[in-house]
Design a protein around this motif. Structure first.
Motif, short mmCIF file in Angstrom:
data_model
loop_
_atom_site.label_atom_id
_atom_site.label_comp_id
_atom_site.label_asym_id
_atom_site.label_seq_id
_atom_site.Cartn_x
_atom_site.Cartn_y
_atom_site.Cartn_z
N VAL A 1 0.83 -1.20 0.00
CA VAL A 1 0.00 0.00 0.00
C VAL A 1 0.87 1.25 0.00
CG1 VAL A 1 -1.66 1.33 1.34
CG2 VAL A 1 -1.96 -1.14 1.07
N ARG A 2 1.96 1.21 0.78
CA ARG A 2 2.83 2.38 0.86
C ARG A 2 3.51 2.66 -0.48
NH1 ARG A 2 5.43 0.74 4.63
NH2 ARG A 2 7.43 0.10 3.72
N TYR A 3 4.00 1.64 -1.17
CA TYR A 3 4.67 1.86 -2.45
C TYR A 3 3.68 2.25 -3.56
CZ TYR A 3 9.28 0.52 -0.89
OH TYR A 3 10.50 0.50 -0.26
N LEU A 4 2.44 1.77 -3.45
CA LEU A 4 1.42 2.26 -4.38
C LEU A 4 1.14 3.75 -4.15
CD1 LEU A 4 -1.07 -0.75 -4.34
CD2 LEU A 4 0.37 -0.03 -6.24
N PHE B 1 8.29 9.42 9.06
CA PHE B 1 7.39 8.58 9.85
C PHE B 1 7.89 8.55 11.31
CE2 PHE B 1 7.44 6.95 5.49
CZ PHE B 1 6.09 6.98 5.19
N PRO B 2 6.96 8.38 12.23
CA PRO B 2 7.37 8.31 13.64
C PRO B 2 8.30 7.13 13.88
CG PRO B 2 5.00 8.66 13.44
CD PRO B 2 5.50 8.37 12.07
N LYS B 3 9.28 7.36 14.72
CA LYS B 3 10.25 6.29 14.98
C LYS B 3 9.62 5.10 15.68
CE LYS B 3 14.21 9.40 15.28
NZ LYS B 3 15.34 9.89 16.12
N ASP B 4 8.58 5.35 16.47
CA ASP B 4 7.96 4.25 17.20
C ASP B 4 6.79 3.62 16.46
OD1 ASP B 4 6.42 6.47 17.28
OD2 ASP B 4 5.87 6.31 19.42
N ALA B 5 6.57 4.05 15.18
CA ALA B 5 5.43 3.52 14.41
C ALA B 5 5.73 2.10 13.96
CB ALA B 5 5.14 4.40 13.20
N ALA B 6 4.77 1.23 14.21
CA ALA B 6 4.94 -0.17 13.79
C ALA B 6 4.79 -0.31 12.28
CB ALA B 6 3.92 -1.05 14.51
N ASN C 1 0.05 8.50 9.06
CA ASN C 1 0.86 8.98 10.17
C ASN C 1 2.18 9.58 9.70
OD1 ASN C 1 2.11 6.72 9.27
ND2 ASN C 1 2.35 5.73 11.27
N ASN C 2 2.20 10.06 8.45
CA ASN C 2 3.46 10.56 7.90
C ASN C 2 3.58 12.07 8.11
OD1 ASN C 2 1.35 10.82 5.62
ND2 ASN C 2 3.06 12.07 4.88
N VAL D 1 -4.95 24.97 -4.67
CA VAL D 1 -5.64 25.19 -3.40
C VAL D 1 -6.09 23.86 -2.79
CG1 VAL D 1 -7.68 26.23 -2.33
CG2 VAL D 1 -6.34 27.52 -4.01
N TYR D 2 -6.60 22.98 -3.65
CA TYR D 2 -7.05 21.66 -3.17
C TYR D 2 -5.89 20.89 -2.54
CZ TYR D 2 -8.71 16.85 -3.26
OH TYR D 2 -9.03 15.57 -2.92
N SER D 3 -4.73 20.91 -3.22
CA SER D 3 -3.57 20.18 -2.70
C SER D 3 -3.17 20.73 -1.33
CB SER D 3 -2.41 20.29 -3.67
OG SER D 3 -2.74 19.70 -4.92
N ALA D 4 -3.18 22.07 -1.21
CA ALA D 4 -2.78 22.66 0.07
C ALA D 4 -3.75 22.27 1.19
CB ALA D 4 -2.71 24.18 -0.07
N LEU D 5 -5.07 22.33 0.90
CA LEU D 5 -6.06 21.98 1.92
C LEU D 5 -6.04 20.48 2.23
CD1 LEU D 5 -9.09 24.18 0.73
CD2 LEU D 5 -7.49 24.65 2.61
N TYR D 6 -5.79 19.67 1.17
CA TYR D 6 -5.78 18.22 1.36
C TYR D 6 -4.65 17.81 2.30
CZ TYR D 6 -5.73 13.24 0.23
OH TYR D 6 -5.76 11.88 0.31
N TYR D 7 -3.47 18.33 2.04
CA TYR D 7 -2.34 17.94 2.88
C TYR D 7 -2.36 18.65 4.23
CZ TYR D 7 -0.51 15.44 -1.10
OH TYR D 7 -0.36 14.57 -2.13
#
Length: 552
Positions: A97-100, A160-165, A171-172, A219-225
């Motif tokens: 999922v992450r690489y997609l 990514f958080p260091k403690d993220a499994a 969570n990025n 604008v959409y990209s800014a609001l989305y992220y």
């Protein structure tokens, strides 16, 4: 309303309905009523819409390079939707999922870059090729994509958080590479619009329309992220939204005239006055026609499909095009009048040419005779002395041939020597008249022939020719041969021996060692001739030095 505008409205309406239907499927798919089915249907609608847009681009865009780039854009949008569908509905493994998700940046980076290439291609010929320096655009986009795809190694784009499994897009965080990628996309898109704006020759009221979907996308990209809740709830599908904005931007560019297409035939033919062009379908039904075009029957059009058909002063031409035929007429009445006048003029010129040809033949014949007479007089003048001498010898031979056979043979031998000189001297005269270089072998043959005939008089002889001699001036060769002949004719009946030497020394040097009774010192005239004789020697030596261009 014209048929072209009706078709545009219908196609645009179908596209809008397809987007609305896909949005409705998104709302339905979020519930519990067959969510997977409606999600797949929504993806299929977008993929079909993007594919149809790509096919329409291939038919509408005139310039080949622009058409190719826009087709690649459509393919990238389709890939984006396929990757998006695979991410949300097919794969569930976190790494897959992450690489997609990383692959989203393939179209996100390359579509704005392709828009910039499209802008720079506008107005260029079909065979135009970008300079090698333009490959930097591909390199930058490729490097940025590579940074995204290898983010797990360096986290230069996403953190990514260091403690993220599990590392996911939920969570990025964002690092420097992300902002560089976004800046590159915005830079390419805005630069493309600016270039298109300045290249467009006709600027109307809707000239700034393409900036609207582009600003909406930014604008959409800014609001989305930024994680705005209401945006994520209503328009949370960034792949679908951004793809639609890209297509709207390109379509507005086409509508405003930034990108040239072949979809404005109605306006073209409506403004065409003084022409007689038509576009028909495959059954020769007229679809577009220029103003004041004379009607042409279908039968005539069909005949013109094989070869042009002439009716009165008009010639009908037909050419097949995609979906039908282009038909036009050519007014040949003026050409027909010109042809008739040309035929009359051609007949008159033919008569004149016949007269001129006759006069030319007469003039050529006269000049040929004059040239023959000139050459005859020239050849006769240089050998007249020998010709007169042969006449005297021939008369004497006839008188004594029956009474004194030995003397008659001597006369014949002397005649042979003179004839040999005349033959070779005339050949050299013709070469001298053309003022050309001759091979040293020509002069060698002349001496050999003369010396062979001298043997008939019992004259001992020898010949030496310097091997370094190659090409000689014909005037120089003639002067040398004339001097040689004057020496042997000075006392030909008492001549018993002769040695001939030809060497290359500051020109051409002829040395003659002659054994005869007559004193040959009388032949010395000028600085080019030397005479030598020892009291106790029977040979007299004469040296003749001929410079290039000397004449006797």
């Amino acid at each position: 309303m014209t048929e072209q505008k009706k078709n545009t409205i219908i196609i645009s309406g179908i596209a809008v309905l397809a987007v609305i239907l896909a949005y409705c499927f998104r709302i339905i798919g979020r519930g519990s009523f067959y969510p997977m089915l409606f999600s797949y249907l929504r993806s299929f609608i977008y993929i079909g819409l993007f594919a149809a847009w790509g096919l329409s681009v291939r038919q509408r865009i005139v310039q080949k390079q622009v058409c190719r780039f826009m087709t690649v854009t459509a393919v990238l949008l389709i890939i984006w939707m396929v990757v998006r569908s695979a991410k949300y509905f097919i794969f569930w493994q976190p790494d897959a999922v992450r690489y997609l998700w990383y692959l989203f940046y393939l179209p996100m980076l390359f579509v704005p870059m392709l828009a910039l290439l499209i802008a720079m291609s506008l107005g260029k010929p079909d065979e135009y090729k970008f300079p090698k320096g333009m490959s930097i655009l591909w390199i930058i986009s490729g490097v940025l994509l590579l940074l995204v795809l290898t983010n797990d190694l360096h986290q230069f784009v996403f953190t990514f958080p260091k403690d993220a499994a599990v590392w996911t897009d939920k969570n990025n965080g964002y690092s420097v590479g992300y902002f560089i990628s976004v800046g590159w996309q915005v830079l390419c898109a805005l630069t493309a619009l600016v270039i298109m704006f300045f290249k467009c020759r006709e600027k109307g009221r809707l000239h700034f329309l393409p900036i609207v979907p582009m600003l909406l996308a930014i604008v959409y990209s800014a609001l989305y992220y930024a994680g705005v809740d209401w945006l994520l709830h209503l328009f949370g599908d960034i792949a679908a939204f951004q793809s639609v904005m890209y297509i709207l931007t390109f379509e507005f560019c086409i509508a405003c005239g930034y990108i040239h297409s072949n979809s404005r035939y109605v306006d073209l033919f409506a403004s065409s006055v003084g022409t007689s062009a038509e576009i028909t379908d495959k059954d020769f039904n007229v679809r577009y026609a220029a103003v004041n075009t004379a009607p042409i029957s279908k039968e005539t059009m069909k005949k013109a499909e094989q070869s042009p058909v002439t009716m009165g002063g008009l010639t009908v031409h037909t050419m097949p095009i995609d979906g039908g035929y282009a038909v036009w007429t050519e007014d040949v009445s003026a050409l027909r009048d010109i042809k008739e006048n040309s035929e009359l003029l051609a007949d008159e010129l033919a008569d004149r040419n016949e007269i001129l040809r006759y006069e030319y033949k007469r003039e050529a014949k006269r000049r040929k005779v004059e040239e023959q007479n000139r050459l005859y007089d020239l050849l006769r003048s240089v050998t007249q002395t020998q010709i007169d001498r042969i006449a005297e010898l021939t008369k004497e031979y006839r008188r004594i041939s029956s009474t004194d056979p030995d003397s008659a043979k001597t006369l014949l031998a002397e005649i042979a020597v003179l004839c040999s000189y005349i033959k070779r001297r005339k050949h050299l005269t013709l070469l001298t008249d053309r003022d050309i270089k001759i091979a040293a072998t020509e002069l060698l043959r002349a001496f050999n022939e003369s010396l062979q005939t001298l043997k008939l008089l019992g004259v001992r002889n020898s010949l030496y020719v310097d091997e370094s001699l190659s090409m000689l001036s014909s005037k120089t060769a003639t002067a040398v041969f004339d001097f040689y002949e004057s020496v042997i004719e000075a006392d030909i009946l008492n001549l018993t021996g002769i040695q001939v030497s030809l060497i290359k020394a500051n020109g051409l040097r002829l040395s003659l060692n002659v054994c005869c009774k007559a004193d040959l010192s009388a032949l010395v005239s000028g600085d080019g001739i030397r005479y030598e004789k020892e009291d106790d020697e029977e040979y007299q030596r004469l040296v003749f030095e001929a410079k290039e261009g000397d004449r006797k």
